[in-house]
Design a protein around this motif. Structure first.
Motif, mmCIF file in Angstrom:
data_model
loop_
_atom_site.group_PDB
_atom_site.id
_atom_site.type_symbol
_atom_site.label_atom_id
_atom_site.label_comp_id
_atom_site.label_asym_id
_atom_site.label_seq_id
_atom_site.Cartn_x
_atom_site.Cartn_y
_atom_site.Cartn_z
ATOM 1 N N ASP A 1 0.841 -1.207 0.000
ATOM 2 C CA ASP A 1 0.000 0.000 0.000
ATOM 3 C C ASP A 1 0.877 1.258 0.000
ATOM 4 O O ASP A 1 0.588 2.238 -0.703
ATOM 5 C CB ASP A 1 -0.934 0.009 1.218
ATOM 6 N N LEU A 2 1.948 1.214 0.816
ATOM 7 C CA LEU A 2 2.860 2.354 0.874
ATOM 8 C C LEU A 2 3.565 2.553 -0.474
ATOM 9 O O LEU A 2 3.776 3.681 -0.920
ATOM 10 C CB LEU A 2 3.902 2.151 1.985
ATOM 11 N N GLU A 3 3.940 1.428 -1.123
ATOM 12 C CA GLU A 3 4.582 1.529 -2.434
ATOM 13 C C GLU A 3 3.640 2.184 -3.433
ATOM 14 O O GLU A 3 4.053 3.020 -4.245
ATOM 15 C CB GLU A 3 5.004 0.138 -2.924
ATOM 16 N N SER A 4 2.351 1.788 -3.374
ATOM 17 C CA SER A 4 1.362 2.388 -4.273
ATOM 18 C C SER A 4 1.212 3.886 -3.996
ATOM 19 O O SER A 4 1.177 4.709 -4.920
ATOM 20 C CB SER A 4 0.016 1.679 -4.114
ATOM 21 N N GLU A 5 1.132 4.237 -2.697
ATOM 22 C CA GLU A 5 0.982 5.641 -2.331
ATOM 23 C C GLU A 5 2.220 6.435 -2.726
ATOM 24 O O GLU A 5 2.120 7.566 -3.217
ATOM 25 C CB GLU A 5 0.716 5.758 -0.828
ATOM 26 N N LEU A 6 3.403 5.827 -2.516
ATOM 27 C CA LEU A 6 4.642 6.484 -2.912
ATOM 28 C C LEU A 6 4.676 6.724 -4.421
ATOM 29 O O LEU A 6 5.103 7.786 -4.884
ATOM 30 C CB LEU A 6 5.845 5.625 -2.504
ATOM 31 N N SER A 7 4.213 5.716 -5.159
ATOM 32 C CA SER A 7 4.185 5.854 -6.615
ATOM 33 C C SER A 7 3.297 7.017 -7.035
ATOM 34 O O SER A 7 3.657 7.815 -7.910
ATOM 35 C CB SER A 7 3.693 4.551 -7.259
ATOM 36 N N GLN A 8 2.127 7.149 -6.385
ATOM 37 C CA GLN A 8 1.219 8.248 -6.715
ATOM 38 C C GLN A 8 1.837 9.598 -6.358
ATOM 39 O O GLN A 8 1.752 10.560 -7.138
ATOM 40 C CB GLN A 8 -0.105 8.061 -5.973
ATOM 41 N N LEU A 9 2.470 9.660 -5.180
ATOM 42 C CA LEU A 9 3.077 10.923 -4.754
ATOM 43 C C LEU A 9 4.246 11.300 -5.661
ATOM 44 O O LEU A 9 4.434 12.473 -6.000
ATOM 45 C CB LEU A 9 3.547 10.824 -3.299
ATOM 46 N N LYS A 10 5.035 10.289 -6.063
ATOM 47 C CA LYS A 10 6.147 10.572 -6.969
ATOM 48 C C LYS A 10 5.627 11.069 -8.316
ATOM 49 O O LYS A 10 6.214 11.953 -8.935
ATOM 50 C CB LYS A 10 7.008 9.320 -7.162
ATOM 51 N N GLY A 11 4.500 10.449 -8.769
ATOM 52 C CA GLY A 11 3.893 10.920 -10.004
ATOM 53 C C GLY A 11 3.434 12.361 -9.889
ATOM 54 O O GLY A 11 3.618 13.170 -10.806
ATOM 55 N N LYS A 12 2.823 12.678 -8.713
ATOM 56 C CA LYS A 12 2.367 14.046 -8.484
ATOM 57 C C LYS A 12 3.564 14.991 -8.414
ATOM 58 O O LYS A 12 3.527 16.113 -8.944
ATOM 59 C CB LYS A 12 1.571 14.095 -7.183
ATOM 60 N N GLN A 13 4.623 14.529 -7.755
ATOM 61 C CA GLN A 13 5.836 15.352 -7.654
ATOM 62 C C GLN A 13 6.424 15.604 -9.035
ATOM 63 O O GLN A 13 6.837 16.722 -9.345
ATOM 64 C CB GLN A 13 6.860 14.635 -6.764
ATOM 65 N N GLN A 14 6.439 14.556 -9.865
ATOM 66 C CA GLN A 14 6.950 14.713 -11.224
ATOM 67 C C GLN A 14 6.082 15.673 -12.022
ATOM 68 O O GLN A 14 6.587 16.500 -12.804
ATOM 69 C CB GLN A 14 6.997 13.342 -11.929
ATOM 70 N N GLU A 15 4.750 15.575 -11.802
ATOM 71 C CA GLU A 15 3.827 16.482 -12.499
ATOM 72 C C GLU A 15 4.094 17.927 -12.086
ATOM 73 O O GLU A 15 4.149 18.832 -12.925
ATOM 74 C CB GLU A 15 2.383 16.102 -12.168
#
Length: 647
Positions: free
Chosen positions: A363-377
């Protein structure tokens, strides 16, 4: 994939100070190798040693050793894994067979605690297990990159199509200019002929004639320069207009970009750091739990060996009877006597806790992936904002420079106009009744030469434009080919995940049907997986997510079929279903191409004949199938296997 397609090469394993093994050397022949024996005879330790040298971290040192080693000779190569205990912590080294053991841990090393094997019993997410080795994020990132590349190519192709549309008009202009130039040349030749004829009749002084011709030449040059300045003014005006339009578009885009203050970036960075620390902490806890579970499993095996030794002694006094009836063991942690069932229950609880923590990690990996995507955006938006601001600054500077240049050109035009007027006045003063006709002819010839130069300059420009467009159009074939390749790759990437999912379902269902038919479980018509799309909540959003639903179809004594639940399967049926699911993952991800060993342990829940049938069925796929069996279960197998009774 069948083992017959792999070279028949033996493998040799050497083990030192691993699990419960002091020292051991084992030769494996291609096919089935059976480790026959009772519990606490180091069979699981040997299996874990194979896993260790293959690259798995699911291994442990002997309790009283500080160093251990496993070596494997296979495919004419030697692989060594070393383990060293320092300050209570064990570190691994050496060169294992696999750089990434995840596939093998999930689908080839099928110990009792194997996650894929236990998935049916624990009700785990079957789809997540099958797709875990697939880097879906990388695939999606590649898809987005290719879509951007294709979009750029489409823009270039659109531009080429526009240029194609310009070609007929340019070619028409070129042809027309050539005709006009030829006409002007003929007209100029005729005019020069008239001048020569008139010159022969006019008796003028050489000095007057030279002065007149000099004025006419200067007038022609002035007019040519004036025409150039007018053209430059037009170019500058068009450039300023284009820059103004671009500035307006960029300012509009800048207004549409969301504000991304650095504080929000910092908050996102801090949240990612916090989640990453939390994930690392949980992974450390999972690793510690696994070590605890593994240690206790091995100690439990050793304690079971006590019962085995009592039986082998064949004593009949009350002490032996009490030892068998009480089923008590000495706790290796606190030293008190406890029931073995209590320890087993505690181990089950530890496994559940480990599984919960693993799910939290995912779950944390999924959340991290979303946050990293948002950070990249955010980062891309900020970069775009900075890029636009830089462009706007450059455009402003260029507009100022061009406006200054335009002012200079207008001043130059005014000065040239005055010069032309002065020259025309001077020429008029030189005119007389005798010279008026020849002066008119010189003026006309002068104008013809000026027109001819202008037409030739325009022809040169048009020819250059046509050549430039033809060079660009030469890229069309390459761009179309490149676009086709990208589209093909996009199709492959978009269908890859679907293909893996569909193949996993097909493999499980086909093999489950074959295994059920082979093992002959009564009143089970079918066990099968259905691939479905379900709407699930992802944070605050609802998204479509693929799931694998496991179905059980039973039949009554009268032959009527009805759907049942997995919970109602017997322990043996659940074990077989879990093993077939692991086999499906093994085949879908082509684990046999990378891992020569498949390992099976803890099959006691299945009766002997079915164990024999299941092993024979699974033996078709790995090069080496190593199975730990009790003596009575091993006897049910055919004689065509390697038997190891002492380790």
């Amino acid at each position: 994939m069948n083992r017959a397609n792999i070279l028949d090469q033996a493998a040799k394993l050497e083990v030192e100070n691993m699990g419960g093994i002091d020292k051991a050397s084992v030769d494996f022949s291609p096919g089935i190798t059976v480790l026959e024996g009772r519990n606490a005879t180091n069979r699981t330790s040997l299996l874990r040693s194979i896993m260790a040298v293959m690259g798995s971290d699911n291994a442990s040192l002997k309790a009283d050793a500080d160093e251990g080693r496993v070596a494997l000779d296979v495919d004419e190569e030697t692989y060594v894994r070393t383990f060293t205990r320092t300050n209570g912590s064990v570190t691994a080294g050496g060169n294992p067979y696999l750089d990434e053991p995840e596939l093998a841990d999930l689908f080839a090393f099928l110990l009792e605690t194997n996650e894929a094997r236990r998935s049916v019993i624990s009700g785990a997410d079957l789809h997540e297990l099958i797709m875990r080795p697939v880097d879906t994020e990388s695939i999606q990132s590649k898809i987005q990159q290719l879509e951007r590349e294709r979009s750029q190519i489409d823009d270039e192709l659109d531009e080429l199509n526009e240029l194609k549309g310009e070609m007929p008009k340019l070619e028409e202009d070129r042809s027309q200019l050539k005709d006009e130039i030829e006409a002007k040349k003929e007209e100029l030749v005729a005019k020069e002929g008239e001048i020569e004829t008139l010159d022969a009749d006019v008796d003028e002084t050489r000095e007057e004639k030279q002065e007149l011709e000099a004025c006419l030449d200067e007038l022609r040059e002035k007019r040519a320069e004036l025409d150039r300045v007018r053209s430059d003014i037009e170019v500058e005006q068009e450039s300023i207009e284009a820059l103004t339009t671009e500035r307006r578009d960029l300012e509009s885009e800048l207004d549409e970009l969301p504000d991304t203050p650095m504080g929000e970036h910092d908050e996102l960075k801090n949240e990612i750091s916090r989640l990453r620390d939390r994930k690392e902490s949980l992974e450390s806890e999972v690793s510690n739990l696994q070590n605890v579970i593994q240690f206790n499993e091995e100690r439990l095996e050793e304690s079971e060996g006590t019962v085995t030794s009592v039986l082998s002694a064949q004593e009949t006094d009350s002490t032996v009877t009490d030892a068998l009836v009480d089923d008590m063991v000495v706790c290796w942690t606190c030293g008190s006597e406890v029931e073995e069932e209590n320890i087993t229950q505690t181990l089950d609880q530890l496994r559940d806790i480990r599984q919960e923590k693993l799910e939290t990690v995912r779950d944390l990996e999924s959340e991290l992936s979303q946050l990293k995507g948002k950070q990249q955006e955010y980062r891309e938006q900020q970069q775009r904002r900075e890029s636009i601001e830089r462009k706007l600054t450059g455009i402003e500077s260029e507009i100022v420079e061009r406006e200054e240049r335009l002012d200079d050109l207008r001043d130059e035009r005014e000065h040239l106009n005055e010069g032309v007027e002065d020259l025309e006045s001077e020429i008029e003063t030189l005119e007389s009744a005798d010279f008026s006709e020849i002066l008119d002819l010189h003026k006309e010839a002068n104008q013809l030469e000026f027109d001819l130069e202008r037409l030739e300059s325009e022809l040169e420009d048009v020819t250059e434009q046509i050549g430039s467009i033809e060079e660009r159009l030469a890229e069309e074939t390459r761009l179309n080919s490149q676009r086709e390749e990208i589209s093909t790759e996009l199709t492959d990437l978009r269908t890859r995940i679907d293909q893996i999912e569909e193949n996993a379902v097909e493999q499980f269902n086909d093999h489950m049907d074959a295994v059920l038919e082979t093992l002959g479980y009564e009143n089970i018509e079918r066990i099968w997986i259905e691939r479905v799309e379900r709407e699930v909540r992802d944070g605050r959003r609802k998204v479509e997510k693929t799931q694998f639903e496991l179905h059980v179809v039973r039949s009554t004594d009268t032959g009527a079929a009805y759907e049942d639940t997995v919970d109602h399967l017997s322990e043996s049926e659940r074990e077989v279903t879990g093993l077939v699911f692991a086999l499906a993952g093994y085949l879908v991800h082509e684990v046999y191409e990378r891992v020569p060993f498949m390992i099976l342990d803890s099959l006691e829940a299945i009766d002997s004949q079915r164990i024999a049938s299941l092993i024979n069925y699974m033996a078709d796929y790995p090069e080496f199938l190593v199975v730990a069996l009790l003596p009575e279960d091993a006897q049910a197998l055919d004689d065509d296997y390697t038997l190891i009774t002492e380790i």
